[in-house]
Design an enzyme around this catalytic site. Structure first.
Site, PDB file in Angstrom:
ATOM      1  N   SER A  41      33.470  70.412  72.874  1.00 52.37           N
ATOM      2  CA  SER A  41      32.570  70.738  73.789  1.00 52.37           C
ATOM      3  C   SER A  41      31.821  72.123  73.255  1.00 52.37           C
ATOM      4  O   SER A  41      30.488  72.379  73.641  1.00 52.37           O
ATOM      5  CB  SER A  41      32.778  71.223  75.099  1.00 52.37           C
ATOM      6  OG  SER A  41      33.865  72.366  74.934  1.00 52.37           O
ATOM      7  N   LYS A  79      34.209  78.591  76.097  1.00 50.14           N
ATOM      8  CA  LYS A  79      32.783  78.203  76.576  1.00 50.14           C
ATOM      9  C   LYS A  79      31.878  79.599  76.243  1.00 50.14           C
ATOM     10  O   LYS A  79      32.751  80.594  76.041  1.00 50.14           O
ATOM     11  CB  LYS A  79      32.648  77.677  78.145  1.00 50.14           C
ATOM     12  CG  LYS A  79      33.287  76.483  78.476  1.00 50.14           C
ATOM     13  CD  LYS A  79      32.851  75.317  77.992  1.00 50.14           C
ATOM     14  CE  LYS A  79      33.729  74.400  78.336  1.00 50.14           C
ATOM     15  NZ  LYS A  79      33.946  73.225  77.524  1.00 50.14           N
TER      16      LYS A  79
END
Length: 174
Positions: A41, A79
């Site tokens: 991701s 993230k």
């Protein structure tokens, strides 16, 4: 006499080793900890199985990469912080606006170049107090705040400061 000096030497080594062990435990508990990246991701910034060092005592700012407990599970996620408390975030035509100011996202250039699709669907949100809005750099394949909502600041373990594995990728993440 020789026996006493040997005992003193051994005792000195034991004290030194214990001090090192205590120091390592304290540093890992309160200052920094290693984390392994799981999944793609954050590609191309991080790859699956990269290893990074997370600083636990850091002031989080826009675009910092953080490790946190996901709101939907106890998994640790990595993230990028896109929005902070009070920010109005808007994505239109694959362009990010924070508080109505257009923001460049150079970390997305590689993914934009290789995708015929927009990386980020249009949306608009206001980040609540004591929360963050996070997204992965691989926007087409990232479970992030667009999916599970805002991340409470209390869920943040720390900021990613350095990649230390693989050896060819050692350095400060961008």
């Amino acid at each position: 006499m020789e026996n006493d000096s040997t005992k003193t030497e051994v005792f000195s080594w034991i004290k030194s080793l214990l001090a090192v062990v205590v120091l390592v435990i304290v540093c890992r508990q309160f200052l920094f900890t290693p984390v392994t990246v799981n999944g793609g991701s954050m590609s191309p910034t991080f790859q699956d199985n990269d290893r990074v060092m997370v600083l636990k005592m850091s002031e989080i700012e826009h675009f910092d990469m953080i490790v946190f407990e996901a709101p939907t599970s106890s998994d640790k996620h990595i993230k990028r912080v896109i929005g902070m408390a009070g920010d109005t975030l808007k994505v239109m035509n694959d362009r990010l606006y924070i508080n109505d100011a257009l923001v460049e996202e150079p970390y997305l250039e590689e993914n934009k170049a290789s995708s015929p699709f927009a990386l980020t669907e249009d949306f608009e949100v206001v980040v609540p107090e004591d929360c963050l809005f996070v997204m992965g750099d691989n926007r087409l394949s990232s479970g992030d705040s667009r999916l599970y909502g805002f991340v409470p600041k209390d869920n943040v373990f720390g900021e990613v400061k350095i990649r230390f594995y693989p050896l060819s990728g050692i350095g400060l993440p961008e």
